[in-house]
Design an enzyme around this catalytic site. Structure first.
Site, short mmCIF file in Angstrom:
data_model
loop_
_atom_site.label_atom_id
_atom_site.label_comp_id
_atom_site.label_asym_id
_atom_site.label_seq_id
_atom_site.Cartn_x
_atom_site.Cartn_y
_atom_site.Cartn_z
N LYS A 115 0.83 -1.21 0.00
CA LYS A 115 0.00 0.00 0.00
C LYS A 115 0.86 1.26 0.00
CE LYS A 115 -4.28 -1.89 1.66
NZ LYS A 115 -5.40 -1.87 2.56
N LYS A 197 -4.53 -9.81 -5.78
CA LYS A 197 -5.83 -10.09 -5.15
C LYS A 197 -6.87 -9.05 -5.56
CE LYS A 197 -6.09 -7.41 -1.02
NZ LYS A 197 -7.11 -7.16 -0.07
N LYS A 200 -10.66 -3.62 -2.91
CA LYS A 200 -11.57 -2.48 -3.02
C LYS A 200 -10.83 -1.20 -3.43
CE LYS A 200 -13.25 -3.03 1.82
NZ LYS A 200 -12.14 -2.98 2.77
N1 AQP Z 1 -9.34 -10.81 -2.67
C1 AQP Z 1 -9.72 -11.33 -1.52
N2 AQP Z 1 -9.97 -12.67 -1.41
C2 AQP Z 1 -10.36 -13.20 -0.22
N3 AQP Z 1 -10.55 -12.46 0.90
C3 AQP Z 1 -10.31 -11.14 0.82
N4 AQP Z 1 -10.39 -10.14 1.71
C4 AQP Z 1 -10.04 -8.97 1.12
N5 AQP Z 1 -9.74 -9.17 -0.15
C5 AQP Z 1 -9.90 -10.51 -0.38
C6 AQP Z 1 -10.78 -10.31 3.10
O1 AQP Z 1 -11.91 -9.48 3.35
C7 AQP Z 1 -11.76 -8.88 4.63
C8 AQP Z 1 -11.71 -7.36 4.40
O2 AQP Z 1 -10.85 -6.75 5.25
P1 AQP Z 1 -10.41 -5.23 5.08
O3 AQP Z 1 -11.58 -4.35 5.06
O4 AQP Z 1 -9.39 -5.00 6.13
O5 AQP Z 1 -9.76 -5.12 3.65
P2 AQP Z 1 -8.41 -5.64 3.07
O6 AQP Z 1 -7.96 -6.92 3.65
O7 AQP Z 1 -7.40 -4.52 3.13
O8 AQP Z 1 -8.80 -5.95 1.54
P3 AQP Z 1 -9.77 -5.15 0.58
O9 AQP Z 1 -11.17 -5.30 1.08
O10 AQP Z 1 -9.63 -5.53 -0.83
O11 AQP Z 1 -9.31 -3.67 0.73
P4 AQP Z 1 -7.98 -2.98 0.19
O12 AQP Z 1 -8.24 -2.54 -1.17
O13 AQP Z 1 -7.85 -1.83 1.14
O14 AQP Z 1 -6.85 -3.96 0.27
C9 AQP Z 1 -10.48 -9.46 5.25
O15 AQP Z 1 -10.77 -10.62 5.99
C10 AQP Z 1 -9.69 -9.81 4.04
O16 AQP Z 1 -8.71 -10.80 4.27
#
Ligand code: AQP
Length: 329
Positions: A115, A197, A200
């Site tokens: 990030k 992966k 969002k």
């Molecule tokens: N691609 C993915 N496949 C499986 N699980 C996923 N998670 C996120 N992306 C995938 C899981 O969803 C939860 C969201 O947690 P978060 O809000 O902390 O977001 P994150 O892990 O940072 O991932 P995001 O939602 O895609 O956001 P960004 O873009 O900020 O990285 C967690 O349990 C995560 O593992």
């Protein structure tokens, strides 16, 4: 919350549109765990502000995430749903754990590196430190299992490290949480780039299917999804990353084993496979969105307030125990 069931805790940031990766990797596990665990599901708003947020949008997103939890099957009669910032002990414990965590622990966190790489100039101290806040979230409730997607496994490991280190220095205080990953679906990849992966914060909206996407938009995204060379519909995550990812999504949403799908599409091409997958995704979104649209803000506020009231005593107990161990009670 007084029962003998093991405790599960997990959360999601209200930082953008939730996508099917969040559902398949995390929330679908939560739904399945509701019978066998004391479940606590959080909307981690303090995590969201580690990157710049529009305050109005953030406020709206917090409620939307709660609505999404409810519409996907998190039942407030079985599970606690609450907003992280409504329980002060999260940040209080995070500070204490900051004094246990080492710079060298945080320097290992690959998600920060990814990030921060995108945004070298503006990266905040909060983003660097957010795994420690996540450890506080988990340890505050005597958590046994943390169901997350694979991208979060390193952060859960850090919470185990900090709990063990604290226990070693101050005596038994924290339960050591376990990581719970789905066998399939723990790492759903981007539709436009199966090397990374689904996320969002991806630059293109074609990377992910948002749970709130209009079904016809989702169909277009599936049809546009990158495919591999060749035409065989075969699960081979090393050599055929794109089709393996689509097979995983299909398999979980339609509750069919991947080898059955491989047989079904043995003599088909990507076009037919994608048409069928688009239909499955469309049905899933329609059903979810019908439920989502029936939930109003008042209901959500009530669920969040009740949730926080239910678990505040556990957070208070933990922080008192921790403070007394370190000598500042
Ligand atoms: N691609 C993915 N496949 C499986 N699980 C996923 N998670 C996120 N992306 C995938 C899981 O969803 C939860 C969201 O947690 P978060 O809000 O902390 O977001 P994150 O892990 O940072 O991932 P995001 O939602 O895609 O956001 P960004 O873009 O900020 O990285 C967690 O349990 C995560 O593992």
């Amino acid at each position: 919350m007084k029962n003998n069931k093991p405790v599960t805790f997990s959360g999601i940031q209200p930082s953008g549109e939730l996508h099917i990766g969040n559902y398949l990797g995390a929330i679908s596990q939560w739904v399945d765990m509701q019978g066998n665990y004391s479940c606590i599901f959080c909307i981690v708003d303090y995590h969201a502000i580690t990157v710049r947020q529009d305050p109005k949008k953030l406020n709206k997103n917090i409620r939307e995430i709660a609505k999404i939890y409810l519409a996907l099957g998190i039942d407030p009669k079985k599970s606690v749903i609450f907003q992280q910032s409504s329980i002060n002990e999260h940040t209080e414990l995070a500070w204490i754990l900051n004094c246990i965590a080492r710079i060298s622990d945080l320097n290992k966190m690959t998600q920060f590196k990814d990030k921060a790489d995108k945004n070298q100039e503006k990266v905040t101290v909060g983003l660097y430190d957010y795994p420690v806040l996540m450890a506080a979230d988990i340890l505050l409730y005597n958590t046994d299992q943390v169901p997350v997607g694979k991208d979060q496994s390193q952060h859960v490991e850090l919470s185990r490290t900090l709990a063990k280190r604290f226990n070693k220095r101050f005596g038994q205080t924290f339960r050591i949480p376990g990581l719970k990953l789905r066998k399939q679906g723990a790492n759903i990849m981007g539709l436009d780039n199966p090397e990374k992966k689904m996320s969002k914060s991806a630059e293109s909206k074609n990377n992910y299917i948002a749970l709130t996407d209009a079904p016809e938009i989702a169909v277009k995204k599936i049809k546009k999804a990158v495919t591999d060379s060749g035409s065989e519909i075969k699960y081979d995550p090393k050599n055929k990353k794109a089709i393996s990812n689509l097979l995983t999504i299909y398999s979980i949403l339609d509750n069919k084993p991947i080898n059955n799908l491989e047989k079904k599409y043995k003599n088909s091409n990507y076009g037919k496979f994608k048409d069928d997958l688009a239909q499955i995704v469309q049905n899933f979104l329609k059903e979810f969105q019908a439920k989502y649209n029936r939930i109003n803000d008042k209901q959500v506020d009530q669920v969040l307030e009740n949730g926080a009231d239910k678990i505040r005593p556990i957070a208070k107990q933990t922080i008192q125990r921790v403070k007394s161990k370190i000598g500042i009670n």
